[in-house]
Design an enzyme around this catalytic site. Structure first.
Site, PDB file in Angstrom:
ATOM      1  N   HIS A  39      53.485  35.635  22.955  1.00 46.40           N
ATOM      2  CA  HIS A  39      53.276  36.507  24.123  1.00 46.40           C
ATOM      3  C   HIS A  39      52.653  37.837  23.692  1.00 46.40           C
ATOM      4  CE1 HIS A  39      56.867  34.144  25.665  1.00 46.40           C
ATOM      5  NE2 HIS A  39      55.999  33.970  26.639  1.00 46.40           N
ATOM      6  N   ARG A 191      61.401  27.946  24.402  1.00 48.52           N
ATOM      7  CA  ARG A 191      62.372  26.843  24.383  1.00 48.52           C
ATOM      8  C   ARG A 191      62.730  26.408  22.958  1.00 48.52           C
ATOM      9  NH1 ARG A 191      59.539  25.357  29.489  1.00 48.52           N
ATOM     10  NH2 ARG A 191      61.122  25.545  31.112  1.00 48.52           N
TER      11      ARG A 191
END
Ligand code: PAF
Length: 291
Positions: A39, A191
């Site tokens: 990110h 995840r």
């Protein structure tokens, strides 16, 4: 300038209006938080193209299926804000549910992306891309960025958004960001933190499998053979496979023409954790030159 945390749509609009008035270009990086280096690379890419960067953090309920991990999805807002402050982000936009869905998610207008959403993850996660398109459209409307950055790990999502941007006449440039990987090849994902130690050791086999399949593709195996071989390899490594498919990059149709850009896409589970990855297949002449 230090990071501004904004929750309110009116306050966001005012701030962006002022910056636009000063002739500044605004970039949007949409996220669901739990930020990792992948990110932050999107934020840095945005920063290189625009004077102002807005990162949205919103775990979007409409893109999760009834048996998926919406309630357990990692929420790490304080750490996310610190990371954004250290990476040149100007605004962390952290809207509440009512800001993005004033009538509630069940009563929200829906966007159904055609065709591109019917394959790959769309087939295994019904309604997922309706939810993604719906929330991204709302973020585009609120932020009205010059540019928005999306990662290639979610390549199907990226293509759907690129197409939606054209189809819905958004005046927004969509920038693609390459996949960020751990040193052992595992694609970064929020995840990954669900994996236990054994699953974590196994997880890079997903990327290894894509690399092996790309060699087979260049040695002449067709899309169906790649798919079968990939499913077998991943199952042997301990994954429960959703799909392994070779598809063209533009229309996500099964790859038949080796001259057109294509990728191998895979989604597979280790225990309750669903991992996705993909690998670009360079044109055959380019591959031969490099080998
Ligand atoms: O890729 C994601 O994190 C999400 O799908 C997105 C684009 C932020 C929409 O909720």
């Amino acid at each position: 300038m230090s990071l501004l945390r904004i929750e309110d749509a009116g306050q966001l609009r005012q701030r962006l209006h002022d910056w636009r008035g000063d002739g500044e270009r605004i970039a949007l990086v949409p996220t669901m938080g739990n930020l990792h280096a992948g990110h932050l690379a999107l934020v840095e890419q945005a920063r290189r193209h625009c004077q102002r960067v807005v990162t949205s953090i919103f775990v979007n309920p409409t893109q999760f299926g009834p048996n998926e991990d919406f309630s357990s999805y990692p929420r790490t807002l304080e750490a996310d804000l610190q990371a954004l402050a250290g990476h040149g982000c100007d605004v962390a936009f952290v809207p509440g549910l009512a800001t993005l869905y004033p009538f509630g998610p069940a009563q929200a207008h829906r966007l159904s992306p055609p065709l591109l959403a019917d394959v790959l993850c769309g087939r295994h996660r019904p309604g997922h891309f309706d939810g993604v398109a719906g929330v991204v459209a709302r973020l585009f409307n609120l932020v009205q960025p010059t540019l928005a950055v999306f990662g290639e790990k979610d390549f199907q999502q990226l293509r759907i958004i690129e197409r939606m941007t054209v189809d819905m006449a958004y005046d927004i440039e969509i920038a693609r960001a390459p996949i960020c990987r751990e040193p052992d090849g595992l694609a970064l994902s929020s995840r990954n933190r669900y994996l236990d130690a054994g699953q974590r050791r196994c997880a890079p086999r997903l990327h290894d499998t894509l690399l092996a399949l790309s060699r087979s593709w260049h040695e002449g195996a067709d899309a169906a053979a790649i798919s079968q071989a990939g499913e077998r390899m991943l199952a042997t490594a301990g994954f429960v496979v959703d799909y392994v498919e070779v598809r063209h990059e533009d229309d996500l149709q099964l790859a038949q023409d080796r001259a057109r850009p294509a990728r191998i896409f895979a989604a597979a589970r280790l225990g309750g954790t669903r991992l996705i990855d993909n690998l670009a297949l360079v044109a055959s002449q380019e591959w031969r030159a490099g080998h």
